[in-house]
Design a protein around this motif. Structure first.
Motif, mmCIF file in Angstrom:
data_model
loop_
_atom_site.group_PDB
_atom_site.id
_atom_site.type_symbol
_atom_site.label_atom_id
_atom_site.label_comp_id
_atom_site.label_asym_id
_atom_site.label_seq_id
_atom_site.Cartn_x
_atom_site.Cartn_y
_atom_site.Cartn_z
ATOM 1 N N ASP A 17 0.813 -1.211 0.000
ATOM 2 C CA ASP A 17 0.000 0.000 0.000
ATOM 3 C C ASP A 17 0.850 1.265 0.000
ATOM 4 O O ASP A 17 0.357 2.341 -0.339
ATOM 5 N N LEU A 19 3.712 4.145 -0.776
ATOM 6 C CA LEU A 19 4.398 4.790 -1.886
ATOM 7 C C LEU A 19 5.724 5.311 -1.351
ATOM 8 O O LEU A 19 5.761 5.961 -0.308
ATOM 9 N N ARG A 91 0.480 7.955 -12.858
ATOM 10 C CA ARG A 91 -0.756 8.564 -12.360
ATOM 11 C C ARG A 91 -0.411 9.927 -11.791
ATOM 12 O O ARG A 91 0.664 10.108 -11.229
ATOM 13 N N ILE A 115 2.980 9.193 -9.832
ATOM 14 C CA ILE A 115 3.088 7.870 -9.221
ATOM 15 C C ILE A 115 3.311 6.816 -10.296
ATOM 16 O O ILE A 115 2.642 6.820 -11.321
ATOM 17 N N ASN A 116 4.252 5.923 -10.021
ATOM 18 C CA ASN A 116 4.393 4.700 -10.810
ATOM 19 C C ASN A 116 3.620 3.638 -10.025
ATOM 20 O O ASN A 116 4.121 3.121 -9.024
ATOM 21 N N PRO A 117 2.380 3.329 -10.448
ATOM 22 C CA PRO A 117 1.549 2.433 -9.649
ATOM 23 C C PRO A 117 2.071 0.994 -9.587
ATOM 24 O O PRO A 117 1.824 0.299 -8.603
ATOM 25 N N LYS A 118 2.792 0.565 -10.589
ATOM 26 C CA LYS A 118 3.317 -0.807 -10.584
ATOM 27 C C LYS A 118 4.477 -0.967 -9.614
ATOM 28 O O LYS A 118 4.581 -1.966 -8.919
ATOM 29 N N ARG A 120 5.124 1.276 -7.160
ATOM 30 C CA ARG A 120 4.751 1.938 -5.903
ATOM 31 C C ARG A 120 5.808 2.974 -5.481
ATOM 32 O O ARG A 120 6.135 3.118 -4.315
ATOM 33 N N ALA A 122 6.929 7.189 -6.088
ATOM 34 C CA ALA A 122 6.311 8.449 -6.439
ATOM 35 C C ALA A 122 7.322 9.574 -6.298
ATOM 36 O O ALA A 122 8.358 9.424 -5.646
ATOM 37 N N ASN A 160 -9.422 5.427 -10.979
ATOM 38 C CA ASN A 160 -8.859 4.775 -9.790
ATOM 39 C C ASN A 160 -7.410 5.218 -9.612
ATOM 40 O O ASN A 160 -6.611 5.084 -10.522
ATOM 41 N N ILE A 161 -7.080 5.744 -8.463
ATOM 42 C CA ILE A 161 -5.727 6.223 -8.209
ATOM 43 C C ILE A 161 -4.925 5.274 -7.330
ATOM 44 O O ILE A 161 -3.836 5.603 -6.904
ATOM 45 N N GLY A 162 -5.482 4.116 -7.060
ATOM 46 C CA GLY A 162 -4.745 3.148 -6.256
ATOM 47 C C GLY A 162 -4.721 3.488 -4.781
ATOM 48 O O GLY A 162 -3.815 3.096 -4.061
#
Length: 182
Positions: A17, A19, A91, A115-118, A120, A122, A160-162
């Protein structure tokens, strides 16, 4: 793991969860681990909560909620630091300032959170575009979105922003919260 927050009480999160901000945020370089929290009692904002300091949380919004044409161009060093080959993989969030008079709220378009969601990871990227404002007024723009879509919440209008959603557990005192991925 559990983190203590002043806004949400004790929150259970997982490592996935969090970042990682290797350089922290502007003015908060010593804080490098954050979690996005989606408060179900707030239809507008998500919160970028520090995992290291319970008092530090920033209201954030996706810029397309108030500026549909907002587009950024990241420098090669920013893309490399985020481990992104193109901005389309990332994101965007903007930090919102909400003064005593909420009609004066602003968004920082000059230094968005990317953010790089993959991975995690930022970074708060300071953009070189002088046309972007540090304090862009957004109240009337948000109000206009409500008029256009009165039955759809801001969070439903945004992608969706994760973020993780705070969910009050049954039988808790309200000081303890679990989170679930959104």
């Amino acid at each position: 793991m559990k983190i203590q927050t002043t806004r949400f009480g004790e929150v259970s999160i997982t490592q996935d969860d969090t970042l990682e901000f290797s350089e922290g945020l502007l003015g908060f370089g010593h804080l490098q681990r954050f979690v996005l929290i989606d408060d179900p009692n707030d239809d507008i904002f998500a919160w970028l909560q520090s995992c290291e300091n319970p008092e530090i949380a920033f209201p954030v919004l996706e810029p397309e909620l108030f500026s549909p044409t907002y587009a950024i161009y990241l420098s090669k060093p920013d893309l490399e630091a985020l481990n992104l080959s193109a901005m389309t993989e990332g994101r965007l969030l903007t930090i919102i300032t909400i003064p005593t008079d909420p009609t004066q709220m602003t968004a920082n378009l000059k230094a968005p959170i990317v953010i790089n969601p993959k991975k995690r990871i930022a970074r708060q990227c300071v953009l070189q575009d002088n046309a972007l404002a540090i304090r862009e007024p957004i109240f009337s723009k948000l109000q206009q979105r409500v008029v256009q879509n009165p039955t759809t919440s801001f969070k439903e209008q945004a992608q969706n922003i994760g973020a993780v959603r705070v969910r009050r557990g049954a039988g808790t005192s309200g000081d303890e919260a679990d989170i679930a991925a959104v």
